[in-house]
Design a protein around this motif. Structure first.
Motif, PDB file in Angstrom:
ATOM      1  N   GLU A 191      -3.844  11.202  -2.018  1.00  0.00           N
ATOM      2  CA  GLU A 191      -4.631  10.023  -2.366  1.00  0.00           C
ATOM      3  C   GLU A 191      -5.077   9.376  -1.060  1.00  0.00           C
ATOM      4  O   GLU A 191      -4.250   8.938  -0.250  1.00  0.00           O
ATOM      5  CB  GLU A 191      -3.801   9.051  -3.193  1.00  0.00           C
ATOM      6  CG  GLU A 191      -4.433   7.672  -3.386  1.00  0.00           C
ATOM      7  CD  GLU A 191      -5.828   7.748  -3.981  1.00  0.00           C
ATOM      8  OE1 GLU A 191      -6.777   7.338  -3.272  1.00  0.00           O
ATOM      9  OE2 GLU A 191      -5.974   8.226  -5.127  1.00  0.00           O
ATOM     10  N   TYR A 227       3.749   9.422  -7.482  1.00  0.00           N
ATOM     11  CA  TYR A 227       2.303   9.512  -7.701  1.00  0.00           C
ATOM     12  C   TYR A 227       1.999  10.509  -8.821  1.00  0.00           C
ATOM     13  O   TYR A 227       1.065  10.332  -9.596  1.00  0.00           O
ATOM     14  CB  TYR A 227       1.623   9.940  -6.397  1.00  0.00           C
ATOM     15  CG  TYR A 227       0.113  10.003  -6.477  1.00  0.00           C
ATOM     16  CD1 TYR A 227      -0.647   8.838  -6.535  1.00  0.00           C
ATOM     17  CD2 TYR A 227      -0.547  11.227  -6.469  1.00  0.00           C
ATOM     18  CE1 TYR A 227      -2.031   8.897  -6.604  1.00  0.00           C
ATOM     19  CE2 TYR A 227      -1.929  11.295  -6.533  1.00  0.00           C
ATOM     20  CZ  TYR A 227      -2.671  10.131  -6.598  1.00  0.00           C
ATOM     21  OH  TYR A 227      -4.041  10.186  -6.667  1.00  0.00           O
ATOM     22  N   LYS A 232      -3.752   5.962   0.192  1.00  0.00           N
ATOM     23  CA  LYS A 232      -2.327   5.804   0.461  1.00  0.00           C
ATOM     24  C   LYS A 232      -1.944   6.497   1.764  1.00  0.00           C
ATOM     25  O   LYS A 232      -2.579   7.465   2.163  1.00  0.00           O
ATOM     26  CB  LYS A 232      -1.496   6.382  -0.692  1.00  0.00           C
ATOM     27  CG  LYS A 232      -1.725   5.727  -2.051  1.00  0.00           C
ATOM     28  CD  LYS A 232      -0.885   6.410  -3.104  1.00  0.00           C
ATOM     29  CE  LYS A 232      -1.141   5.808  -4.480  1.00  0.00           C
ATOM     30  NZ  LYS A 232      -0.613   4.423  -4.561  1.00  0.00           N
ATOM     31  N   ASN A 233      -0.905   6.013   2.394  1.00  0.00           N
ATOM     32  CA  ASN A 233      -0.377   6.706   3.570  1.00  0.00           C
ATOM     33  C   ASN A 233       0.143   8.082   3.182  1.00  0.00           C
ATOM     34  O   ASN A 233      -0.039   9.067   3.896  1.00  0.00           O
ATOM     35  CB  ASN A 233       0.737   5.890   4.216  1.00  0.00           C
ATOM     36  CG  ASN A 233       0.206   4.740   5.051  1.00  0.00           C
ATOM     37  OD1 ASN A 233      -0.948   4.348   4.908  1.00  0.00           O
ATOM     38  ND2 ASN A 233       1.049   4.193   5.904  1.00  0.00           N
ATOM     39  N   ALA A 277       0.820  -1.210   0.000  1.00  0.00           N
ATOM     40  CA  ALA A 277       0.000   0.000   0.000  1.00  0.00           C
ATOM     41  C   ALA A 277       0.850   1.254   0.000  1.00  0.00           C
ATOM     42  O   ALA A 277       0.383   2.327  -0.339  1.00  0.00           O
ATOM     43  CB  ALA A 277      -0.924   0.007   1.217  1.00  0.00           C
ATOM     44  N   TYR A 278       2.118   1.128   0.387  1.00  0.00           N
ATOM     45  CA  TYR A 278       3.000   2.286   0.442  1.00  0.00           C
ATOM     46  C   TYR A 278       3.516   2.640  -0.946  1.00  0.00           C
ATOM     47  O   TYR A 278       3.807   1.774  -1.755  1.00  0.00           O
ATOM     48  CB  TYR A 278       4.203   2.003   1.353  1.00  0.00           C
ATOM     49  CG  TYR A 278       3.876   2.037   2.818  1.00  0.00           C
ATOM     50  CD1 TYR A 278       3.553   3.231   3.438  1.00  0.00           C
ATOM     51  CD2 TYR A 278       3.884   0.875   3.566  1.00  0.00           C
ATOM     52  CE1 TYR A 278       3.269   3.258   4.794  1.00  0.00           C
ATOM     53  CE2 TYR A 278       3.584   0.899   4.921  1.00  0.00           C
ATOM     54  CZ  TYR A 278       3.283   2.099   5.526  1.00  0.00           C
ATOM     55  OH  TYR A 278       2.995   2.117   6.846  1.00  0.00           O
ATOM     56  N   ASP A 279       3.673   3.917  -1.189  1.00  0.00           N
ATOM     57  CA  ASP A 279       4.194   4.371  -2.476  1.00  0.00           C
ATOM     58  C   ASP A 279       5.589   3.842  -2.745  1.00  0.00           C
ATOM     59  O   ASP A 279       5.968   3.626  -3.877  1.00  0.00           O
ATOM     60  CB  ASP A 279       4.235   5.910  -2.532  1.00  0.00           C
ATOM     61  CG  ASP A 279       2.879   6.484  -2.851  1.00  0.00           C
ATOM     62  OD1 ASP A 279       1.936   5.693  -2.976  1.00  0.00           O
ATOM     63  OD2 ASP A 279       2.773   7.705  -2.982  1.00  0.00           O
ATOM     64  N   THR A 326       1.808  10.372  -0.627  1.00  0.00           N
ATOM     65  CA  THR A 326       2.145  10.349  -2.051  1.00  0.00           C
ATOM     66  C   THR A 326       3.482  11.041  -2.271  1.00  0.00           C
ATOM     67  O   THR A 326       3.847  11.971  -1.552  1.00  0.00           O
ATOM     68  CB  THR A 326       1.074  11.057  -2.901  1.00  0.00           C
ATOM     69  OG1 THR A 326       0.942  12.420  -2.477  1.00  0.00           O
ATOM     70  CG2 THR A 326      -0.271  10.357  -2.780  1.00  0.00           C
TER      71      THR A 326
END
Length: 272
Positions: free
Chosen positions: A125, A255, A128-129, A19-21, A131
């Protein structure tokens, strides 16, 4: 300062970490001519790179003045490797990095955040945690990113495979927790835990330890400006601080780039 319990903890499984960028890999083939044009968008600016007046500077002025400084530092490092007579010069340069006497730090501090030039790059976003939004890069000496943090979210613990990371807060508050590896216990031990809410530059490189960064507020988003010199596309991350000898590897993905959002394909996190 005690760690803020409202921060979303680092995940304990690789699949959740996706889930992390930082666990994505860029999948878009960028047009090289467009990339070059945008990454060097400051080339038409008339800023005098020898200006040492200390006056506030614009984003274009900053991205034009920075590369010559960094190239000179790299040239100094090359001289050190080829001649022992330059060893003291290199030691001084490394010791100054990130301090008030560091030319990179000085230039970064002069960047005028009150102009709001960074706002057009601020893209959030909710899923997301945080971006990563690319503002500028020359693909050689630096990358300048705007990171947008959702409330109560944080990055994993990570390293910086470069000369260093400079950070300034544009909006909200940011909590930074630093770690060092305890080889006897195989743990990541906390060495400092601070909250930043002004725009004075902070600095870290791997000789100072590793860190995670997050937004301690449960209601207010945060935005930070990050300068990495030189650019890198992979870093180590620690999903479990109780197993310091088992880091994972994550690929960087933006992102958005130059104010334009794009998508990324997930990248399988590899255990190093």
């Amino acid at each position: 300062m005690a760690s803020n319990s409202t921060l979303s903890s680092s995940p304990t499984s690789v699949s959740f970490f996706l889930a992390y960028d930082t666990a994505y890999e860029e999948s878009i083939d960028r047009d090289s001519s467009v990339t070059t044009s945008k990454s060097r968008s400051s080339d038409d600016d008339d800023y005098d790179t020898s200006d040492s007046s200390g006056r506030p500077i614009t984003l274009k002025e900053f991205t034009k003045a920075l590369p010559p400084i960094l190239r000179q530092q790299k040239e100094n490092e090359r001289k050190c490797k080829s001649s022992s007579s330059h060893q003291q010069e290199c030691q001084t340069q490394n010791a100054l990095r990130g301090t008030k006497d560091d030319p990179v730090n000085t230039l970064f501090r002069r960047l005028d955040l009150t102009l709001g030039e960074w706002k057009k790059y601020a893209m959030f976003e909710s899923k997301k945690n945080y971006t990563r939004n690319l503002i500028a890069t020359d693909d050689e000496t630096f990358t300048l990113l705007l990171l947008c943090w959702n409330p109560g979210k944080e990055s994993p613990i990570h390293d910086h495979p470069c000369d260093g990371c400079w950070l300034r807060v544009c909006q909200g508050k940011i909590q930074e927790t630093r770690y060092e590896i305890n080889t006897e216990t195989d743990r990541m031990d906390v060495t400092s835990d601070e909250v930043f809410e002004d725009d004075a530059p902070a600095f870290i490189n791997d000789s100072m330890g590793y860190h995670k960064v997050g937004n301690p507020s449960t209601s207010t988003p945060a935005i930070t400006l990050h300068l990495y010199c030189p650019p890198f596309n992979q870093c180590k991350i620690w999903l479990d601080p109780s197993h310091a000898s088992s880091p994972s590897k994550a690929c960087m993905c933006n992102y958005s780039e130059y104010g334009v959002k794009h998508s990324c394909e997930m990248f399988e996190v590899n255990i190093i």
